[in-house]
Scaffold this motif. Structure first.
Motif, PDB file in Angstrom:
ATOM      1  N   ASN A 114       0.797  -1.228   0.000  1.00  0.00           N
ATOM      2  CA  ASN A 114       0.000   0.000   0.000  1.00  0.00           C
ATOM      3  C   ASN A 114       0.829   1.277   0.000  1.00  0.00           C
ATOM      4  O   ASN A 114       0.267   2.366   0.107  1.00  0.00           O
ATOM      5  N   ARG A 115       2.131   1.172  -0.148  1.00  0.00           N
ATOM      6  CA  ARG A 115       2.996   2.345  -0.027  1.00  0.00           C
ATOM      7  C   ARG A 115       2.600   3.460  -0.999  1.00  0.00           C
ATOM      8  O   ARG A 115       2.427   4.610  -0.591  1.00  0.00           O
ATOM      9  N   ALA A 116       2.465   3.147  -2.260  1.00  0.00           N
ATOM     10  CA  ALA A 116       2.119   4.178  -3.246  1.00  0.00           C
ATOM     11  C   ALA A 116       0.728   4.743  -2.975  1.00  0.00           C
ATOM     12  O   ALA A 116       0.504   5.957  -3.089  1.00  0.00           O
ATOM     13  N   TYR A 117      -0.192   3.891  -2.600  1.00  0.00           N
ATOM     14  CA  TYR A 117      -1.553   4.330  -2.289  1.00  0.00           C
ATOM     15  C   TYR A 117      -1.547   5.309  -1.109  1.00  0.00           C
ATOM     16  O   TYR A 117      -2.157   6.382  -1.178  1.00  0.00           O
ATOM     17  N   PHE A 118      -0.859   4.953  -0.040  1.00  0.00           N
ATOM     18  CA  PHE A 118      -0.801   5.831   1.132  1.00  0.00           C
ATOM     19  C   PHE A 118      -0.116   7.149   0.804  1.00  0.00           C
ATOM     20  O   PHE A 118      -0.534   8.212   1.276  1.00  0.00           O
ATOM     21  N   ALA A 119       0.927   7.104   0.001  1.00  0.00           N
ATOM     22  CA  ALA A 119       1.710   8.312  -0.314  1.00  0.00           C
ATOM     23  C   ALA A 119       0.877   9.360  -1.059  1.00  0.00           C
ATOM     24  O   ALA A 119       1.248  10.533  -1.078  1.00  0.00           O
ATOM     25  N   ARG A 120      -0.241   8.952  -1.632  1.00  0.00           N
ATOM     26  CA  ARG A 120      -1.111   9.924  -2.310  1.00  0.00           C
ATOM     27  C   ARG A 120      -1.833  10.835  -1.324  1.00  0.00           C
ATOM     28  O   ARG A 120      -2.253  11.929  -1.694  1.00  0.00           O
ATOM     29  N   SER A 121      -1.981  10.382  -0.061  1.00  0.00           N
ATOM     30  CA  SER A 121      -2.748  11.192   0.879  1.00  0.00           C
ATOM     31  C   SER A 121      -2.045  11.482   2.203  1.00  0.00           C
ATOM     32  O   SER A 121      -2.490  12.346   2.944  1.00  0.00           O
ATOM     33  N   VAL A 122      -0.971  10.763   2.492  1.00  0.00           N
ATOM     34  CA  VAL A 122      -0.194  11.022   3.718  1.00  0.00           C
ATOM     35  C   VAL A 122       1.282  11.000   3.364  1.00  0.00           C
ATOM     36  O   VAL A 122       1.676  10.377   2.372  1.00  0.00           O
ATOM     37  N   PRO A 123       2.117  11.658   4.159  1.00  0.00           N
ATOM     38  CA  PRO A 123       3.552  11.644   3.858  1.00  0.00           C
ATOM     39  C   PRO A 123       4.105  10.216   3.815  1.00  0.00           C
ATOM     40  O   PRO A 123       3.748   9.367   4.644  1.00  0.00           O
ATOM     41  N   ASP A 124       4.953   9.937   2.833  1.00  0.00           N
ATOM     42  CA  ASP A 124       5.567   8.615   2.674  1.00  0.00           C
ATOM     43  C   ASP A 124       6.493   8.318   3.849  1.00  0.00           C
ATOM     44  O   ASP A 124       7.156   9.207   4.374  1.00  0.00           O
ATOM     45  N   ARG A 125       6.558   7.057   4.244  1.00  0.00           N
ATOM     46  CA  ARG A 125       7.409   6.646   5.362  1.00  0.00           C
ATOM     47  C   ARG A 125       8.891   6.677   5.000  1.00  0.00           C
ATOM     48  O   ARG A 125       9.728   6.696   5.889  1.00  0.00           O
ATOM     49  N   GLY A 126       9.214   6.613   3.734  1.00  0.00           N
ATOM     50  CA  GLY A 126      10.615   6.645   3.300  1.00  0.00           C
ATOM     51  C   GLY A 126      11.223   5.251   3.273  1.00  0.00           C
ATOM     52  O   GLY A 126      10.749   4.321   3.933  1.00  0.00           O
ATOM     53  N   ASP A 127      12.290   5.106   2.495  1.00  0.00           N
ATOM     54  CA  ASP A 127      12.951   3.812   2.321  1.00  0.00           C
ATOM     55  C   ASP A 127      13.516   3.259   3.627  1.00  0.00           C
ATOM     56  O   ASP A 127      13.524   2.046   3.842  1.00  0.00           O
ATOM     57  N   ASP A 128      13.975   4.133   4.505  1.00  0.00           N
ATOM     58  CA  ASP A 128      14.578   3.703   5.770  1.00  0.00           C
ATOM     59  C   ASP A 128      13.589   2.892   6.616  1.00  0.00           C
ATOM     60  O   ASP A 128      13.976   1.946   7.293  1.00  0.00           O
ATOM     61  N   TYR A 129      12.314   3.251   6.557  1.00  0.00           N
ATOM     62  CA  TYR A 129      11.280   2.530   7.297  1.00  0.00           C
ATOM     63  C   TYR A 129      11.285   1.057   6.903  1.00  0.00           C
ATOM     64  O   TYR A 129      11.207   0.169   7.752  1.00  0.00           O
ATOM     65  N   PHE A 130      11.369   0.792   5.614  1.00  0.00           N
ATOM     66  CA  PHE A 130      11.320  -0.586   5.113  1.00  0.00           C
ATOM     67  C   PHE A 130      12.644  -1.313   5.326  1.00  0.00           C
ATOM     68  O   PHE A 130      12.655  -2.497   5.650  1.00  0.00           O
ATOM     69  N   THR A 131      13.746  -0.605   5.175  1.00  0.00           N
ATOM     70  CA  THR A 131      15.068  -1.204   5.358  1.00  0.00           C
ATOM     71  C   THR A 131      15.273  -1.680   6.788  1.00  0.00           C
ATOM     72  O   THR A 131      15.847  -2.736   7.020  1.00  0.00           O
TER      73      THR A 131
ATOM     74  N   GLY B  78      -4.210   7.770  14.685  1.00  0.00           N
ATOM     75  CA  GLY B  78      -3.798   7.661  13.291  1.00  0.00           C
ATOM     76  C   GLY B  78      -4.283   6.337  12.744  1.00  0.00           C
ATOM     77  O   GLY B  78      -4.417   5.365  13.494  1.00  0.00           O
ATOM     78  N   TYR B  79      -4.567   6.277  11.450  1.00  0.00           N
ATOM     79  CA  TYR B  79      -5.069   5.034  10.868  1.00  0.00           C
ATOM     80  C   TYR B  79      -4.744   4.970   9.386  1.00  0.00           C
ATOM     81  O   TYR B  79      -4.551   5.990   8.723  1.00  0.00           O
ATOM     82  N   ARG B  80      -4.677   3.739   8.882  1.00  0.00           N
ATOM     83  CA  ARG B  80      -4.462   3.450   7.468  1.00  0.00           C
ATOM     84  C   ARG B  80      -5.269   2.210   7.126  1.00  0.00           C
ATOM     85  O   ARG B  80      -5.226   1.235   7.866  1.00  0.00           O
ATOM     86  N   ILE B  81      -5.975   2.261   6.024  1.00  0.00           N
ATOM     87  CA  ILE B  81      -6.731   1.112   5.546  1.00  0.00           C
ATOM     88  C   ILE B  81      -6.181   0.738   4.171  1.00  0.00           C
ATOM     89  O   ILE B  81      -5.931   1.613   3.337  1.00  0.00           O
ATOM     90  N   ALA B  82      -5.994  -0.556   3.938  1.00  0.00           N
ATOM     91  CA  ALA B  82      -5.470  -1.035   2.659  1.00  0.00           C
ATOM     92  C   ALA B  82      -6.350  -0.573   1.507  1.00  0.00           C
ATOM     93  O   ALA B  82      -7.577  -0.516   1.634  1.00  0.00           O
ATOM     94  N   GLU B  83      -5.732  -0.279   0.394  1.00  0.00           N
ATOM     95  CA  GLU B  83      -6.480   0.173  -0.780  1.00  0.00           C
ATOM     96  C   GLU B  83      -7.569  -0.832  -1.158  1.00  0.00           C
ATOM     97  O   GLU B  83      -8.687  -0.451  -1.486  1.00  0.00           O
ATOM     98  N   ARG B  84      -7.250  -2.124  -1.079  1.00  0.00           N
ATOM     99  CA  ARG B  84      -8.216  -3.153  -1.476  1.00  0.00           C
ATOM    100  C   ARG B  84      -9.409  -3.251  -0.519  1.00  0.00           C
ATOM    101  O   ARG B  84     -10.411  -3.886  -0.833  1.00  0.00           O
TER     102      ARG B  84
END
Length: 163
Positions: free
Chosen positions: A24-41, A88-94
């Motif tokens: 959901n990274r790209a989906y979330f980034a459309r409406s909230v600030p992206d977590r950045g690569d470091d979050y995933f690394t 804070g909350y996030r729901i999957a695009e699907r």
């Protein structure tokens, strides 16, 4: 919430949560600030840190899981202090468009008042995210002013619990 389960974040949720965030990274980034690569690394260390923080009572992290244990969303209460917390909350695009966000925030709002003994919640969303505004207002949050969210205009909300 039919066929879904809202549960507190645990160590064994790490793989499913990472999958959720990646998918959901790209989906979330459309409406909230992206977590950045470091979050995933450094996800494993971040997950362990969240669990340690939850153990102190400063935060309450929740996952919305489907019947197979896949993450459909997350709802967090952070910065718990003096009876208040930030939601804070996030729901999957699907999983969008099914009322899950409204129902999940309603459930966490109830837990905040009962299990966590909170008296108020705050939240914020960007002004270009009407779905999030709807989730908050349907759960009784009222706008209390503007806010800058990583360079994007937003609205701050507040909810008094137990009223």
């Amino acid at each position: 919430m039919k066929n879904v389960n809202l549960t507190r974040l645990r160590d064994d949720h790490a793989a499913a949560l990472l999958t959720f965030e990646r998918e959901n990274r790209a989906y979330f980034a459309r409406s909230v600030p992206d977590r950045g690569d470091d979050y995933f690394t450094h996800f494993a260390a971040r997950h362990a840190a969240l669990l340690a923080e939850q153990d102190t009572g400063l935060c309450h992290f929740h996952l919305l899981l489907d019947e197979q244990g896949a993450v459909l969303g997350r709802v967090n209460l952070v910065d718990v202090m003096d009876g208040t917390a930030d939601l804070g909350y996030r729901i999957a695009e699907r999983a969008t468009g099914r009322g899950l966000a409204v129902a999940t925030v309603r459930e966490v709002r109830a837990r905040a008042a009962t299990e966590y003994a909170l008296t108020a919640l705050t939240a914020a969303t960007t002004t270009d995210n009407p779905a999030s505004h709807t989730v908050l207002t349907r759960n009784g949050f009222v706008p209390v002013g503007g806010i800058d969210l990583d360079g994007r205009p937003g609205t701050r909300y507040q909810l008094r619990l137990g009223q």
